[in-house]
Design a protein around this motif. Structure first.
Motif, PDB file in Angstrom:
ATOM      1  N   ALA B  27     -57.508  -0.697 -52.302  1.00  0.00           N
ATOM      2  CA  ALA B  27     -58.518  -0.905 -53.338  1.00  0.00           C
ATOM      3  C   ALA B  27     -59.568   0.201 -53.262  1.00  0.00           C
ATOM      4  O   ALA B  27     -59.984   0.745 -54.289  1.00  0.00           O
ATOM      5  CB  ALA B  27     -59.157  -2.277 -53.164  1.00  0.00           C
ATOM      6  N   ILE B  28     -59.954   0.557 -52.038  1.00  0.00           N
ATOM      7  CA  ILE B  28     -60.956   1.622 -51.882  1.00  0.00           C
ATOM      8  C   ILE B  28     -60.390   2.948 -52.416  1.00  0.00           C
ATOM      9  O   ILE B  28     -61.072   3.677 -53.138  1.00  0.00           O
ATOM     10  CB  ILE B  28     -61.368   1.744 -50.397  1.00  0.00           C
ATOM     11  CG1 ILE B  28     -62.080   0.447 -49.973  1.00  0.00           C
ATOM     12  CG2 ILE B  28     -62.284   2.940 -50.185  1.00  0.00           C
ATOM     13  CD1 ILE B  28     -62.337   0.342 -48.490  1.00  0.00           C
ATOM     14  N   ILE B  31     -60.472   2.828 -56.156  1.00  0.00           N
ATOM     15  CA  ILE B  31     -61.828   2.951 -56.706  1.00  0.00           C
ATOM     16  C   ILE B  31     -62.267   4.416 -56.662  1.00  0.00           C
ATOM     17  O   ILE B  31     -62.813   4.941 -57.638  1.00  0.00           O
ATOM     18  CB  ILE B  31     -62.803   2.035 -55.929  1.00  0.00           C
ATOM     19  CG1 ILE B  31     -62.487   0.567 -56.258  1.00  0.00           C
ATOM     20  CG2 ILE B  31     -64.254   2.351 -56.301  1.00  0.00           C
ATOM     21  CD1 ILE B  31     -63.218  -0.444 -55.414  1.00  0.00           C
ATOM     22  N   LEU B  70     -60.520   1.249 -62.307  1.00  0.00           N
ATOM     23  CA  LEU B  70     -61.732   0.857 -61.584  1.00  0.00           C
ATOM     24  C   LEU B  70     -61.837  -0.668 -61.549  1.00  0.00           C
ATOM     25  O   LEU B  70     -62.067  -1.268 -60.494  1.00  0.00           O
ATOM     26  CB  LEU B  70     -62.957   1.475 -62.256  1.00  0.00           C
ATOM     27  CG  LEU B  70     -64.289   1.243 -61.543  1.00  0.00           C
ATOM     28  CD1 LEU B  70     -64.289   1.945 -60.200  1.00  0.00           C
ATOM     29  CD2 LEU B  70     -65.460   1.729 -62.387  1.00  0.00           C
ATOM     30  N   VAL B  71     -61.633  -1.304 -62.722  1.00  0.00           N
ATOM     31  CA  VAL B  71     -61.706  -2.766 -62.780  1.00  0.00           C
ATOM     32  C   VAL B  71     -60.659  -3.374 -61.841  1.00  0.00           C
ATOM     33  O   VAL B  71     -60.965  -4.259 -61.026  1.00  0.00           O
ATOM     34  CB  VAL B  71     -61.479  -3.254 -64.234  1.00  0.00           C
ATOM     35  CG1 VAL B  71     -61.358  -4.767 -64.273  1.00  0.00           C
ATOM     36  CG2 VAL B  71     -62.609  -2.787 -65.126  1.00  0.00           C
ATOM     37  N   GLY B  73     -59.202  -2.057 -59.256  1.00  0.00           N
ATOM     38  CA  GLY B  73     -59.537  -1.780 -57.862  1.00  0.00           C
ATOM     39  C   GLY B  73     -60.604  -2.732 -57.359  1.00  0.00           C
ATOM     40  O   GLY B  73     -60.507  -3.259 -56.246  1.00  0.00           O
ATOM     41  N   ILE B  74     -61.632  -2.973 -58.207  1.00  0.00           N
ATOM     42  CA  ILE B  74     -62.708  -3.877 -57.790  1.00  0.00           C
ATOM     43  C   ILE B  74     -62.163  -5.297 -57.616  1.00  0.00           C
ATOM     44  O   ILE B  74     -62.459  -5.978 -56.628  1.00  0.00           O
ATOM     45  CB  ILE B  74     -63.873  -3.831 -58.809  1.00  0.00           C
ATOM     46  CG1 ILE B  74     -64.535  -2.454 -58.745  1.00  0.00           C
ATOM     47  CG2 ILE B  74     -64.873  -4.928 -58.522  1.00  0.00           C
ATOM     48  CD1 ILE B  74     -65.590  -2.221 -59.800  1.00  0.00           C
ATOM     49  N   ALA B  77     -60.255  -5.466 -54.443  1.00  0.00           N
ATOM     50  CA  ALA B  77     -61.149  -5.451 -53.283  1.00  0.00           C
ATOM     51  C   ALA B  77     -61.790  -6.819 -53.087  1.00  0.00           C
ATOM     52  O   ALA B  77     -61.799  -7.361 -51.973  1.00  0.00           O
ATOM     53  CB  ALA B  77     -62.209  -4.379 -53.465  1.00  0.00           C
ATOM     54  N   ILE B  78     -62.311  -7.386 -54.186  1.00  0.00           N
ATOM     55  CA  ILE B  78     -62.991  -8.689 -54.069  1.00  0.00           C
ATOM     56  C   ILE B  78     -62.003  -9.743 -53.574  1.00  0.00           C
ATOM     57  O   ILE B  78     -62.292 -10.528 -52.676  1.00  0.00           O
ATOM     58  CB  ILE B  78     -63.589  -9.102 -55.431  1.00  0.00           C
ATOM     59  CG1 ILE B  78     -64.711  -8.130 -55.810  1.00  0.00           C
ATOM     60  CG2 ILE B  78     -64.110 -10.532 -55.386  1.00  0.00           C
ATOM     61  CD1 ILE B  78     -65.309  -8.383 -57.163  1.00  0.00           C
TER      62      ILE B  78
END
Lengths: 506, 181
Positions: B27-28, B31, B70-71, B73-74, B77-78
């Motif tokens: 995910a990082i 991003i 980006l969405v 990936g976030i 991550a969450i």
């Protein structure tokens, strides 16, 4: 209709030459061997063979590639039954019942049924291809930039969702990564170089063939060599040619699985593995012998093998009429067609309608070859399964290098292959599906060009993308698909339907 | 949709702790990649000199894709942070340093030496022969379980190396007229 029949006959007679028949025989046999060898998949086989066929006449090249494709999808069943390892991902469902049958001493019957089911599945798909493709091509002539933009997006989204059922988010990410790769190089609307960082070789963008050879070749080699265990081959001594009664006993399952497989094939980027699983699940749901599934059910084996084989002709429907690849291997076929000057898409039926019927004829011939080889070459194919992967994979990697180099003859493509192999391996290990990535690479240009062309036509007004009827429908499907992959939303929707009358299982 | 229950060999139990942690790392990466793509698209030439319509700038679609990644990936991550992953980092480290990963790394090392170092510097047939020879010996004699005796593998390694180098070079240079690297 009569016109179509005439062209079909034309297609069949077109290939009734010694050269074509020779090509059908070796290509189908090679396909079966590629499929049977664990670690060599249909997509990889087709991608590697593009190199070998690119000096051939276009019709012969497509003939060889199609035969390899359908041969490989069938060949995987051999490994699934005898080794309990799917030879290609397409035959993962076949292992569930095929291998238990082999352990019960019915390996011959299992191989025989797998062969006849594959043939019947392909026939169902072929009929659908011959009937649906011309209609779809005619409808597609009315599509404009707006519709093609949505179709491209639909392909990537649906492929992301269905090839990663447990985790659609990873499917979407793979799709976006593929689309991003397609953004590299010269864009077609204003001829502007994007993300090339001054590297001239990137100006033409990333070629699909080296990328595919990497993602399906090198990545697969890494995955296969990673495992250290070797499987044991179950020997077979019983009769391979099944009785007519055994083949026809589950005719409803055969027909249903053929139709499901064809439908899955039509859905862009969703390939043979999903076709087999979907048919298997449907057969289990409606079977009177559901308790036997997974323990050596002949019906389960028939469903899985009919389902995956029907995907091949099904996948050719959107591939030929919309240039939207119906499976990962079909994406390579599109690239190969372009190399040979055949342009799949809505205009194919007006520009060269004979191509469709030639492909129908090719599939008929390869089915026939599969039937003959599958039912007779039991012993030689056993030998193929005994080839140690340590020796095979070294040779395969050499072919990956030569295969990605040979088409344009630049080392840059070999580096692309290695890059995609490494990234593809890491992504696969983390359960990111490859099909949406590939679909993204091939559809990226279509998506980009049609979005901006549409906006140019309307002077920047995006409303036709949402108000034209077909556009609106596709857009709605995309939104619903994405919404349904959000766990919180899909849970509520399901709960609502269960309360409303238990209709959610449909 | 009931096909997930039929995923057969792999029952759906959610991601393993190691996978949850690996997802966070990916995910990082996503991003950072999406931020780079967004920056690249925003600063991309808008071709104002050629007076193109501002809605058709070349950076439009890459920018949208960057935003979408980006969405995703976030979200990834969450999700990975919210899932409990007992011992996740240790499991992930174990997976990366396992024998399986070592075997994959060995293949990759051989492939890279062959492709990036040998090909182009020595004749193609020699590079290919060396690669096939080293590959077979390494995986049959040292990295196999059970290992094979060297004198059992050696003839195969030499034979296949010569055959592959000879046949591939001959077929491509003579039959397909490809100038090999």
């Amino acid at each position: 209709m009569l016109d179509g029949l005439g062209m079909l006959l034309g297609g069949i007679t077109h290939f009734l030459t010694p050269l074509s028949l020779f090509n059908i025989v070796w290509a189908t046999l090679l396909g079966i061997v590629i499929g049977a060898l664990p670690g060599l998949t249909a997509t990889m086989g087709v991608a590697l063979l593009v190199t070998l066929t690119y000096k051939m006449a276009p019709d012969q090249a497509i003939l060889c590639l199609m035969c390899i494709y359908s041969g490989a999808i069938y060949g995987g069943s051999r490994t699934a039954i005898l080794l309990a390892i799917p030879g290609t991902p397409a035959s993962a469902a076949t292992t569930l019942d095929g291998h238990p049958l082999a352990l019960q001493g019915k390996a011959g019957l299992a191989m025989g049924l797998a062969t006849t089911s594959s043939a019947l599945g392909t026939i169902v798909g072929i009929v659908a291809l011959a009937l649906i493709a011309p209609l779809l091509a005619e409808a597609a002539l009315k599509f404009g930039s707006y519709e093609f933009f949505w179709l491209a997006l639909f392909g990537v989204v649906i492929s992301g969702k269905l090839t990663a059922i447990d985790d659609p988010l990873k499917g979407y990410i793979a799709g976006i990564l593929g689309l991003m790769v397609a953004m590299v190089g010269m864009e077609t609307l204003h001829a502007h170089q994007r993300f090339t960082f001054g590297i001239t070789a990137l100006g033409g963008g990333v070629d699909l063939i080296p990328a595919m050879v990497g993602a399906f070749g090198l990545a697969e080699i890494l995955g296969v060599m990673k495992r250290s265990a070797q499987a044991r081959i179950v020997s077979s001594s019983d009769r391979v040619v099944p009785r007519l009664g055994e083949v026809l006993k589950y005719w409803k399952t055969t027909l249903r699985s053929g139709l499901i497989g064809t439908f899955v094939g039509i859905v862009p980027g969703v390939g043979e593995d999903v076709g087999a699983w979907a048919s298997y699940a449907a057969a289990k749901r409606s079977s009177k012998e559901a308790h036997l599934f997974g323990k050596g059910s002949q019906e389960g084996l028939i469903a899985a093998e009919t389902g995956n084989s029907a995907v091949v002709p099904g996948a050719m429907i959107p591939t030929l009429t919309l240039a939207l690849p119906g499976s990962a291997a079909a994406a390579v076929l599109i690239a190969a067609m372009f190399i040979h000057g055949i342009r799949p898409g809505p205009l194919l039926m007006t520009e060269s309608p004979d191509v469709l019927y030639q492909i129908v004829a090719i599939l008929l011939f390869s089915t026939l070859a599969i039937l003959v080889f599958g039912l007779t070459l039991t012993r030689p194919l056993l030998k193929v399964l005994a080839v140690p992967r340590e020796r095979l994979m070294a040779v395969v990697y050499v072919l990956c290098v030569v295969g990605s180099f040979a088409i344009t003859q630049r080392m840059f493509d070999v580096y692309v292959m290695v890059g995609f192999g490494v990234v593809g391996f890491i992504l696969r290990e983390m359960r990111y599906p490859m099909a949406p990535l590939v679909l993204g690479i091939i559809l990226g240009d279509l998506l980009d060009l049609n979005l901006r062309r549409g906006l140019l036509l309307t002077n920047g007004d995006p409303s036709p993308f949402f108000t034209r009827p077909i556009s609106a429908v596709i857009c709605l499907i995309i939104v619903l698909t994405i919404l349904m992959s959000i766990p919180a939303v899909s849970k509520r929707v399901r709960a609502f339907f269960t309360r409303a009358g238990g209709a959610s299982s449909a | 949709m009931t096909s997930s229950e039929n995923a057969g060999a792999e029952p759906d139990e959610g991601p393993s702790p190691a996978m949850t942690r690996a997802d966070l790392l990916m995910a990082i990466v996503f991003i950072i990649l999406s931020a780079a793509v967004l920056y690249g698209s925003w600063t991309m030439d808008r071709l104002e000199v050629r007076r193109i319509h501002p809605m058709t700038v070349p950076g439009l679609v890459p920018g949208m894709l960057g935003a979408a990644l980006l969405v995703c990936g976030i979200v990834l991550a969450i999700r990975s942070l919210r899932l409990p992953a007992p011992n996740g980092w240790a499991d992930l480290a174990a997976a990366i340093t396992s024998g399986a990963a070592g075997r994959a790394a060995a293949v990759l090392a051989l492939a890279l030496v062959y492709t990036l170092v040998l090909v182009g510097r020595v004749p193609f047939w020699l590079a290919t022969g060396l690669f096939v020879f080293a590959f077979i010996l390494l995986f049959e004699v040292w990295l196999a379980t059970p290992r094979r005796a060297l004198r059992q593998s050696l003839p195969w390694a030499i034979g296949l190396a010569i055959a592959t180098a000879g046949i591939v070079t001959f077929v491509f240079e003579r039959a397909f007229l490809v100038r090999l690297p």
